[in-house]
Design an enzyme around this catalytic site. Structure first.
Site, PDB file in Angstrom:
ATOM      1  N   ASP A 133       0.854  -1.194   0.000  1.00  0.00           N
ATOM      2  CA  ASP A 133       0.000   0.000   0.000  1.00  0.00           C
ATOM      3  C   ASP A 133       0.886   1.239   0.000  1.00  0.00           C
ATOM      4  O   ASP A 133       1.709   1.418   0.887  1.00  0.00           O
ATOM      5  CB  ASP A 133      -0.898  -0.020   1.251  1.00  0.00           C
ATOM      6  CG  ASP A 133      -2.032   0.990   1.166  1.00  0.00           C
ATOM      7  OD1 ASP A 133      -1.813   2.077   0.589  1.00  0.00           O
ATOM      8  OD2 ASP A 133      -3.127   0.703   1.672  1.00  0.00           O
ATOM      9  N   THR A 184       2.439  -9.337 -13.371  1.00  0.00           N
ATOM     10  CA  THR A 184       1.019  -9.478 -13.022  1.00  0.00           C
ATOM     11  C   THR A 184       0.146  -8.864 -14.121  1.00  0.00           C
ATOM     12  O   THR A 184       0.604  -8.037 -14.909  1.00  0.00           O
ATOM     13  CB  THR A 184       0.706  -8.772 -11.687  1.00  0.00           C
ATOM     14  OG1 THR A 184       0.920  -7.357 -11.866  1.00  0.00           O
ATOM     15  CG2 THR A 184       1.604  -9.270 -10.560  1.00  0.00           C
ATOM     16  N   LYS A 185      -1.137  -9.260 -14.129  1.00  0.00           N
ATOM     17  CA  LYS A 185      -2.089  -8.680 -15.094  1.00  0.00           C
ATOM     18  C   LYS A 185      -2.180  -7.174 -14.887  1.00  0.00           C
ATOM     19  O   LYS A 185      -2.257  -6.389 -15.827  1.00  0.00           O
ATOM     20  CB  LYS A 185      -3.474  -9.316 -14.897  1.00  0.00           C
ATOM     21  CG  LYS A 185      -3.569 -10.735 -15.414  1.00  0.00           C
ATOM     22  CD  LYS A 185      -4.949 -11.295 -15.144  1.00  0.00           C
ATOM     23  CE  LYS A 185      -4.979 -12.774 -15.513  1.00  0.00           C
ATOM     24  NZ  LYS A 185      -6.235 -13.413 -15.100  1.00  0.00           N
ATOM     25  N   GLU A 205       0.162  -5.250 -13.791  1.00  0.00           N
ATOM     26  CA  GLU A 205       1.369  -4.640 -14.351  1.00  0.00           C
ATOM     27  C   GLU A 205       1.311  -4.554 -15.868  1.00  0.00           C
ATOM     28  O   GLU A 205       1.704  -3.549 -16.463  1.00  0.00           O
ATOM     29  CB  GLU A 205       2.593  -5.497 -13.985  1.00  0.00           C
ATOM     30  CG  GLU A 205       3.515  -4.846 -13.012  1.00  0.00           C
ATOM     31  CD  GLU A 205       4.710  -5.725 -12.731  1.00  0.00           C
ATOM     32  OE1 GLU A 205       5.818  -5.319 -13.075  1.00  0.00           O
ATOM     33  OE2 GLU A 205       4.527  -6.803 -12.162  1.00  0.00           O
TER      34      GLU A 205
END
Length: 238
Positions: free
Chosen positions: A143, A216-217, A219
């Site tokens: 985060d 990752t998707k 990214e």
């Protein structure tokens, strides 16, 4: 069990409360996640105990150990564990549906080299991880707490990186990644000042994404939109 509103606290009590770098979100479990938690937690789950883990006993062998803090839904962690059966992986995540999703994917992949915990990573580090027991610690897309007044909540702070260092073997790596440039700069500043670490980047700043970290998707979408991602890798030297 439903959440109850906490009692009103005085300013003094609020100041004394531990600053957390995450917001606990229980969320709704899918049937698949619920089933995976019931069936796979006894196999792959590690309960928080406040006692030091014997990692050789946990995995039934001695092997290089990788620990990821905040694995989300676990897709990339499962992919890393599947691609490196000679290594052992531990994932820590406070979001129960994410733990369920990770266990479901790990069971489908037939993994035996992955264990997961559902607890505050800082308390796990403080109480359960032996000194110099890890070869790599991963912190991917934490985060960013992008508002300036919330920067103190960012997990990468001097005390935290010192705690990570104590759990890494000499030569072990702390690998961070973020898609917030301001957080990348914050991480770099904290790590450059931290004793006992050396930046693995030849230019002394950021690294290209290593092959072991899956794209990752999220990214891939970011790349298409021209968004940046910053990887930092620091090696424990002392």
């Amino acid at each position: 069990m439903t959440d109850q509103h906490p009692p009103v606290q005085t300013e003094d009590e609020l100041r004394k409360r531990k600053i957390r770098s995450f917001v606990r979100r229980e969320g709704r479990l899918t049937k698949g996640q619920e089933k995976a938690l019931a069936e796979q937690w006894p196999v792959m789950g590690l309960e928080f105990s406040g006692r030091l883990l014997d990692l050789d006993a946990v995995f039934g062998r001695s092997a290089p150990r990788v620990l990821e803090i905040g694995f989300g839904m676990g897709a990339s962690l499962v992919e890393m564990a599947r691609a490196a059966p000679e290594q052992d992986f531990i994932g820590i995540e406070v979001h129960t549906p994410g733990v369920g999703a990770c266990l479901m994917a790990a069971a489908e992949a037939g993994l035996t080299n992955l264990r997961v915990m559902c607890h505050d990573a800082v308390e796990v580090f403080e109480q359960m991880l032996p000194e110099q027991s890890l070869d790599r610690v991963q912190l991917f897309f934490p985060d960013p707490w992008h508002k300036k007044r919330h920067h103190k909540r960012r997990i990468v702070q001097p005390a935290f990186v010192e705690m990570v260092r104590s759990k890494l073997r000499i030569g072990g790596e702390f690998h961070m990644a973020t898609d917030w440039e301001n957080y990348a700069e914050h991480m770099l500043e904290i790590m450059q000042a931290a004793p006992g670490y050396a930046n693995a980047a030849p230019e002394g700043d950021y690294m290209p994404r290593p092959d072991y970290r899956p794209l990752t998707k999220f990214e891939q979408r970011g790349h298409r939109l021209g968004h940046g991602v910053w990887d930092l890798i620091f090696t424990r030297t002392a």
